[in-house]
Design an enzyme around this catalytic site. Sequence first.
Site, PDB file in Angstrom:
ATOM      1  N   ASP A  40     -44.902  23.469 -27.665  1.00  0.00           N
ATOM      2  CA  ASP A  40     -43.324  22.737 -27.460  1.00  0.00           C
ATOM      3  C   ASP A  40     -42.701  22.728 -26.090  1.00  0.00           C
ATOM      4  O   ASP A  40     -41.595  22.706 -25.879  1.00  0.00           O
ATOM      5  CB  ASP A  40     -42.748  23.564 -28.459  1.00  0.00           C
ATOM      6  CG  ASP A  40     -42.379  25.150 -28.113  1.00  0.00           C
ATOM      7  OD1 ASP A  40     -43.353  25.583 -27.249  1.00  0.00           O
ATOM      8  OD2 ASP A  40     -41.622  26.133 -28.569  1.00  0.00           O
ATOM      9  N   HIS A 244     -60.690  12.359  -3.531  1.00  0.00           N
ATOM     10  CA  HIS A 244     -59.748  12.764  -4.283  1.00  0.00           C
ATOM     11  C   HIS A 244     -59.863  14.272  -4.854  1.00  0.00           C
ATOM     12  O   HIS A 244     -59.619  14.501  -5.748  1.00  0.00           O
ATOM     13  CB  HIS A 244     -59.432  11.878  -5.457  1.00  0.00           C
ATOM     14  CG  HIS A 244     -58.983  10.605  -5.285  1.00  0.00           C
ATOM     15  ND1 HIS A 244     -59.120   9.309  -6.085  1.00  0.00           N
ATOM     16  CD2 HIS A 244     -58.687   9.799  -4.139  1.00  0.00           C
ATOM     17  CE1 HIS A 244     -58.563   8.474  -5.655  1.00  0.00           C
ATOM     18  NE2 HIS A 244     -58.265   8.716  -4.282  1.00  0.00           N
ATOM     19  N   ASP A 261     -53.181  15.236   1.992  1.00  0.00           N
ATOM     20  CA  ASP A 261     -52.858  14.132   1.686  1.00  0.00           C
ATOM     21  C   ASP A 261     -51.695  14.460   0.863  1.00  0.00           C
ATOM     22  O   ASP A 261     -51.900  14.827  -0.313  1.00  0.00           O
ATOM     23  CB  ASP A 261     -53.952  13.572   1.196  1.00  0.00           C
ATOM     24  CG  ASP A 261     -53.250  11.992   1.060  1.00  0.00           C
ATOM     25  OD1 ASP A 261     -52.372  11.770   0.817  1.00  0.00           O
ATOM     26  OD2 ASP A 261     -54.288  11.066   0.932  1.00  0.00           O
ATOM     27  N   ASP A 272     -46.459   9.019   1.659  1.00  0.00           N
ATOM     28  CA  ASP A 272     -47.912   8.946   1.397  1.00  0.00           C
ATOM     29  C   ASP A 272     -48.400   9.317   2.870  1.00  0.00           C
ATOM     30  O   ASP A 272     -48.657   8.395   3.920  1.00  0.00           O
ATOM     31  CB  ASP A 272     -48.441   8.035   0.666  1.00  0.00           C
ATOM     32  CG  ASP A 272     -49.880   8.045   0.677  1.00  0.00           C
ATOM     33  OD1 ASP A 272     -50.399   9.126   0.835  1.00  0.00           O
ATOM     34  OD2 ASP A 272     -50.565   7.176   0.077  1.00  0.00           O
ATOM     35  N   HIS A 351     -63.390   4.368   1.954  1.00  0.00           N
ATOM     36  CA  HIS A 351     -62.368   3.635   1.197  1.00  0.00           C
ATOM     37  C   HIS A 351     -61.744   2.508   1.962  1.00  0.00           C
ATOM     38  O   HIS A 351     -62.074   2.302   2.876  1.00  0.00           O
ATOM     39  CB  HIS A 351     -61.327   4.912   0.703  1.00  0.00           C
ATOM     40  CG  HIS A 351     -60.871   5.598   2.056  1.00  0.00           C
ATOM     41  ND1 HIS A 351     -59.929   4.981   2.852  1.00  0.00           N
ATOM     42  CD2 HIS A 351     -61.129   6.807   2.384  1.00  0.00           C
ATOM     43  CE1 HIS A 351     -59.867   5.928   3.816  1.00  0.00           C
ATOM     44  NE2 HIS A 351     -60.415   7.086   3.501  1.00  0.00           N
ATOM     45  N   HIS A 355     -52.863   0.369   1.395  1.00  0.00           N
ATOM     46  CA  HIS A 355     -52.398  -0.098   0.171  1.00  0.00           C
ATOM     47  C   HIS A 355     -50.993  -0.054   0.042  1.00  0.00           C
ATOM     48  O   HIS A 355     -50.065   0.439   1.221  1.00  0.00           O
ATOM     49  CB  HIS A 355     -52.751   0.935  -0.959  1.00  0.00           C
ATOM     50  CG  HIS A 355     -52.475   2.324  -0.814  1.00  0.00           C
ATOM     51  ND1 HIS A 355     -50.995   2.730  -1.124  1.00  0.00           N
ATOM     52  CD2 HIS A 355     -53.068   3.422  -0.298  1.00  0.00           C
ATOM     53  CE1 HIS A 355     -50.823   4.095  -0.549  1.00  0.00           C
ATOM     54  NE2 HIS A 355     -52.081   4.370  -0.224  1.00  0.00           N
ATOM     55  N   HIS A 362     -49.577   4.060  -5.077  1.00  0.00           N
ATOM     56  CA  HIS A 362     -50.445   2.724  -5.042  1.00  0.00           C
ATOM     57  C   HIS A 362     -49.479   1.725  -5.717  1.00  0.00           C
ATOM     58  O   HIS A 362     -49.634   1.407  -6.872  1.00  0.00           O
ATOM     59  CB  HIS A 362     -51.711   2.870  -5.609  1.00  0.00           C
ATOM     60  CG  HIS A 362     -52.904   4.179  -4.932  1.00  0.00           C
ATOM     61  ND1 HIS A 362     -53.486   4.575  -5.356  1.00  0.00           N
ATOM     62  CD2 HIS A 362     -52.571   4.328  -3.500  1.00  0.00           C
ATOM     63  CE1 HIS A 362     -54.214   5.507  -4.514  1.00  0.00           C
ATOM     64  NE2 HIS A 362     -53.601   5.175  -3.245  1.00  0.00           N
ATOM     65  N   GLU A 386     -54.881   3.963   6.687  1.00  0.00           N
ATOM     66  CA  GLU A 386     -55.478   5.234   6.563  1.00  0.00           C
ATOM     67  C   GLU A 386     -56.910   5.144   6.825  1.00  0.00           C
ATOM     68  O   GLU A 386     -57.589   5.586   5.794  1.00  0.00           O
ATOM     69  CB  GLU A 386     -55.006   5.800   5.409  1.00  0.00           C
ATOM     70  CG  GLU A 386     -55.169   4.959   4.217  1.00  0.00           C
ATOM     71  CD  GLU A 386     -55.060   5.695   2.968  1.00  0.00           C
ATOM     72  OE1 GLU A 386     -55.335   6.684   2.442  1.00  0.00           O
ATOM     73  OE2 GLU A 386     -54.096   4.906   2.247  1.00  0.00           O
ATOM     74  N   TYR A 390     -66.080  10.597   6.815  1.00  0.00           N
ATOM     75  CA  TYR A 390     -66.344  11.779   5.894  1.00  0.00           C
ATOM     76  C   TYR A 390     -67.971  11.846   5.948  1.00  0.00           C
ATOM     77  O   TYR A 390     -68.610  10.973   5.642  1.00  0.00           O
ATOM     78  CB  TYR A 390     -65.998  11.453   4.611  1.00  0.00           C
ATOM     79  CG  TYR A 390     -64.634  10.901   4.444  1.00  0.00           C
ATOM     80  CD1 TYR A 390     -63.557  11.875   4.194  1.00  0.00           C
ATOM     81  CD2 TYR A 390     -64.273   9.425   4.460  1.00  0.00           C
ATOM     82  CE1 TYR A 390     -62.334  11.257   4.323  1.00  0.00           C
ATOM     83  CE2 TYR A 390     -62.913   8.983   4.340  1.00  0.00           C
ATOM     84  CZ  TYR A 390     -62.008   9.850   4.392  1.00  0.00           C
ATOM     85  OH  TYR A 390     -60.538   9.460   4.250  1.00  0.00           O
ATOM     86  N   ARG A 407     -59.146  12.219   8.023  1.00  0.00           N
ATOM     87  CA  ARG A 407     -58.148  10.728   7.526  1.00  0.00           C
ATOM     88  C   ARG A 407     -56.854  11.143   8.192  1.00  0.00           C
ATOM     89  O   ARG A 407     -56.267  12.177   8.277  1.00  0.00           O
ATOM     90  CB  ARG A 407     -58.263  10.776   6.208  1.00  0.00           C
ATOM     91  CG  ARG A 407     -57.443   9.411   5.444  1.00  0.00           C
ATOM     92  CD  ARG A 407     -57.423   9.006   4.085  1.00  0.00           C
ATOM     93  NE  ARG A 407     -56.857  10.275   3.285  1.00  0.00           N
ATOM     94  CZ  ARG A 407     -57.631  10.945   2.527  1.00  0.00           C
ATOM     95  NH1 ARG A 407     -59.188  10.863   2.509  1.00  0.00           N
ATOM     96  NH2 ARG A 407     -57.209  11.898   1.663  1.00  0.00           N
ATOM     97  N   GLU A 409     -53.351   9.075   8.238  1.00  0.00           N
ATOM     98  CA  GLU A 409     -52.507   8.176   7.566  1.00  0.00           C
ATOM     99  C   GLU A 409     -51.137   8.090   7.638  1.00  0.00           C
ATOM    100  O   GLU A 409     -50.390   9.126   7.746  1.00  0.00           O
ATOM    101  CB  GLU A 409     -52.460   8.268   5.774  1.00  0.00           C
ATOM    102  CG  GLU A 409     -51.888   7.516   4.927  1.00  0.00           C
ATOM    103  CD  GLU A 409     -52.049   7.880   3.436  1.00  0.00           C
ATOM    104  OE1 GLU A 409     -51.839   6.900   2.636  1.00  0.00           O
ATOM    105  OE2 GLU A 409     -52.531   8.935   3.222  1.00  0.00           O
TER     106      GLU A 409
END
Length: 439
Positions: A40, A244, A261, A272, A351, A355, A362, A386, A390, A407, A409
């Site tokens: 609940d 991710h 990130d 972002d 990647h 975006h 996104h 970004e 890797y 990375r 960004e």
Amino acid sequence: MQPVIPQDEFLRRRQRVLDQLPANVVALVAANEQLIRSNDTEFPFRQNSYFHYLTGFNEPDAVLMLSTLSSQPGSVLFCQDKDPDAEVWHGLRLGYHNAPNALGIDAGYNIDQLEQRLPELLNGTESVFLLLGEDESLEHDVHQAMAYLRETEKRGNKVPHRIEDLRPLLDTMRQQKSANELNVMREAARITGNAFKRIMKYVQPGVFEYQLGAELQHEFAMNGALYPAYEMICGGGANACVLHYTDNRDQLHDGDLVLVDAGAEYQGYAADITRTFPVNGKFSEEQKLLYDLVLEAQQAAFEKIKPGSDLVAATKAAARVISDGLTKLEILTGDADENFEQQRWKKYFIHGLSHWLGLDVHDVGRYKDAENNPLKLQPGMVITVEPGIYIARDSGADERWRGIGIRIEDDLVITEDGFENMTESVPKTTEEIETWMQK
């Protein structure tokens, strides 16, 4: 004073939709439902982005109807009725009687009446516009209403000819932000940037990834951004090579980098940001070489970001820098031109570069035009840039590079003569990062 989207802007958005719809059609957009977390208990409520864009109304179980029939109001909100017994448990409701004055809607009705009234509302329309695939319950009710009208055509009822998708119209509208939207997004970026500067000072060997996440969320919430815009990534060491990675459970070690990130959600709009920084405050030689290569790639992409250009050009610029740099470091072997043309760099720059950013991290919007060419950037669009490298532990690269993931960004607004970097306040060069962390 905190930036907000004023109510008259939502009204103007609804009018823009009505102006672009054909005559004699109805469009229906549903709010999100309250989702159960366990037994609940419930998840924190997050409004459907399309519904929020058109109403600014943050209650579940509601439907907005926009109509171009001359016999109907242009905008109607079906929402929950006032209910003191329910409100004492779950909070105050606006109530459909109050919707017209509070939201600038032409009429308000009880959501419990929607299913019963749909045949009447759809009778005589040429088409029904929906966010196809977004709300199964609403689509079912529309189909049921159309079936009823079809069965009763002998009584003079007229069934809509077709169901059409409202997304293309709304996606195009959402792709270019208003001045008010940009102010809200700047605030989301400011809050997020301060949170990143906070964790850069907090981190040290022995800290856990989830503790960085806790520091970020504390800074978000204390500044009016109650929730992250998405599941944050705090990946130390080789975890940064998982694009991710959201487990955020491991301990951070001396000599490793940590890739974070994250973005605050403020007034429904997302920031972002990604930064990668050393746990001990000092980049190793290998880390610095790769980091500077990613930063150079981002700068190359920035040079292509302006009205009339496109994201394909920016991606090629960043990829060329990364490909040539990996070749120079002998992480890629062979000829530099061939490595670029054969896209061998994609093994390490996995990647896309960018975006759209807005109500969704996104965000919606096409990346190609009607002729299937890359969409040209226009003032008011908001994008991320970004690039990353890797090198997983099982990559086959020389041991000195393995387990490094980087990375960088930032969030950019396209302006009349270039771009505005909303997240430039966050330390980014190796020198800036080391200096900030050692303060």
